[in-house]
Motif scaffolding. Structure first.
Motif, mmCIF file in Angstrom:
data_model
loop_
_atom_site.group_PDB
_atom_site.id
_atom_site.type_symbol
_atom_site.label_atom_id
_atom_site.label_comp_id
_atom_site.label_asym_id
_atom_site.label_seq_id
_atom_site.Cartn_x
_atom_site.Cartn_y
_atom_site.Cartn_z
ATOM 1 N N ARG A 141 1.858 3.443 12.446
ATOM 2 C CA ARG A 141 3.374 3.982 12.782
ATOM 3 C C ARG A 141 3.631 5.170 11.916
ATOM 4 N N VAL A 142 2.838 5.380 11.114
ATOM 5 C CA VAL A 142 3.055 6.819 10.366
ATOM 6 C C VAL A 142 2.063 8.001 10.778
ATOM 7 N N LEU A 143 0.978 7.652 11.114
ATOM 8 C CA LEU A 143 -0.112 8.581 11.193
ATOM 9 C C LEU A 143 -1.395 7.793 11.832
ATOM 10 N N PRO A 144 -2.389 8.544 12.222
ATOM 11 C CA PRO A 144 -3.519 7.951 12.856
ATOM 12 C C PRO A 144 -4.626 7.342 11.827
ATOM 13 N N GLN B 253 0.920 -0.908 -0.078
ATOM 14 C CA GLN B 253 0.001 0.092 -0.077
ATOM 15 C C GLN B 253 0.893 1.329 -0.102
ATOM 16 N N ILE B 254 0.383 2.384 -0.690
ATOM 17 C CA ILE B 254 1.111 3.694 -0.717
ATOM 18 C C ILE B 254 0.288 4.649 0.224
ATOM 19 N N LEU B 255 0.985 5.205 1.053
ATOM 20 C CA LEU B 255 0.494 6.170 2.210
ATOM 21 C C LEU B 255 1.246 7.240 1.931
ATOM 22 N N ILE B 256 0.307 8.352 1.420
ATOM 23 C CA ILE B 256 0.977 9.801 1.562
ATOM 24 C C ILE B 256 0.464 10.600 2.915
ATOM 25 N N ARG B 257 1.634 11.004 3.506
ATOM 26 C CA ARG B 257 1.137 11.831 4.848
ATOM 27 C C ARG B 257 1.056 13.322 4.585
ATOM 28 N N ASP B 258 0.023 13.878 4.744
ATOM 29 C CA ASP B 258 -0.301 15.270 4.468
ATOM 30 C C ASP B 258 -1.592 15.665 5.153
ATOM 31 N N ALA B 259 -2.017 16.865 4.776
ATOM 32 C CA ALA B 259 -2.961 17.188 5.665
ATOM 33 C C ALA B 259 -4.361 16.588 5.570
ATOM 34 N N ALA B 260 -4.569 16.255 4.198
ATOM 35 C CA ALA B 260 -5.672 15.040 3.905
ATOM 36 C C ALA B 260 -4.880 13.968 3.391
#
Length: 241
Positions: free
Chosen positions: A60-63, A32-39
């Motif tokens: 481990r990256v964000l809620p 899976q590819i997760l983009i950590r951002d405001a959205a």
């Protein structure tokens, strides 16, 4: 099973679970590819059976509850099997897909109405902008599409460059075409090779610097040349490698 989390581009994480599959010697990875951002955006929800390990890796990256978009390329279990599980734990999240995907599948399958994107339509996540690219039947699925993260020069390329093996680096500057061609020789999953070559040429024009794959290692380097090389292999008769 082993699940790893690695940042493969600025704010873009690869979540990879290695799974033993008898039909694939050496195992197989579901990414899976997760983009950590405001959205925050997750591309590929993964298999429903892997939901718990995928959820733990995301944490481990964000809620997980902060995820806003749950994207996928085309309807298959490993693309969107855990869609409703994620919708249940991410109250603001919506499915993200092509207009065809929303019409023929996700509008009925998902517990929440999808956000359907047209070809070339952009979405602002905060630091990053993503653009939907329709890729019907490439490599398969009438509803297929990919995401281009223009701000990070990263193409979320789904089933393109599918590689076997479980013990693979998260990202490489080496050869991923050779292994993916070996996989394709035993499992030809391209629905329409002529259309694929036209679509790959269009993707190459984006000049990506990172190719974030769904199976196997992602690639860092001259993504345009690699996409052009893939297109060239599809000009060969099926079974000739």
């Amino acid at each position: 099973m082993t699940t790893c989390v690695d940042e493969i581009a600025d704010g873009i994480f690869r979540i990879s679970t290695s799974v033993p599959i008898p039909a694939v010697p050496g195992g197989f990875t579901f990414n899976q590819i997760l983009i950590r951002d405001a959205a925050p955006l997750l591309f590929h929800t993964g298999l429903r059976s892997l939901f718990n390990v995928t959820r733990a890796a995301i944490e481990r990256v964000l809620p997980v509850a902060s995820i806003r978009y749950l994207g996928y390329s085309h309807v298959e279990a490993d693309e969107c099997g855990a869609m409703n599980d994620f919708l249940a734990v991410a109250p603001a999240a919506v499915p993200l897909c092509s207009r065809v995907g929303a019409l023929v599948s996700m509008g009925d399958m998902a517990d929440r109405p999808p956000r359907a994107l047209g070809d070339g339509e952009e979405l602002d996540l905060g630091r990053h902008r993503v653009q939907w690219v329709d890729t019907p039947h490439v490599p398969h699925g009438w509803d297929a599409g990919l995401l281009w993260v223009s701000t990070a020069r990263t193409l979320l390329c789904g089933d393109l460059f599918t590689q076997p093996g479980a013990e693979l680096p998260p990202i490489t500057e080496g050869d991923i075409l050779g292994p993916s061609e070996a996989m394709l020789a035993g499992m030809d999953y391209y629905a329409c090779r002529d259309k694929a070559r036209t679509t790959l040429a269009r993707l190459a024009e984006l000049r990506p610097e990172t190719l974030a794959t769904m199976h196997g290692s992602s690639f860092r380097g001259d993504g345009a040349s690699l996409l052009e090389a893939l297109s060239a292999t599809l000009a060969e008769p099926t079974g000739v490698r």
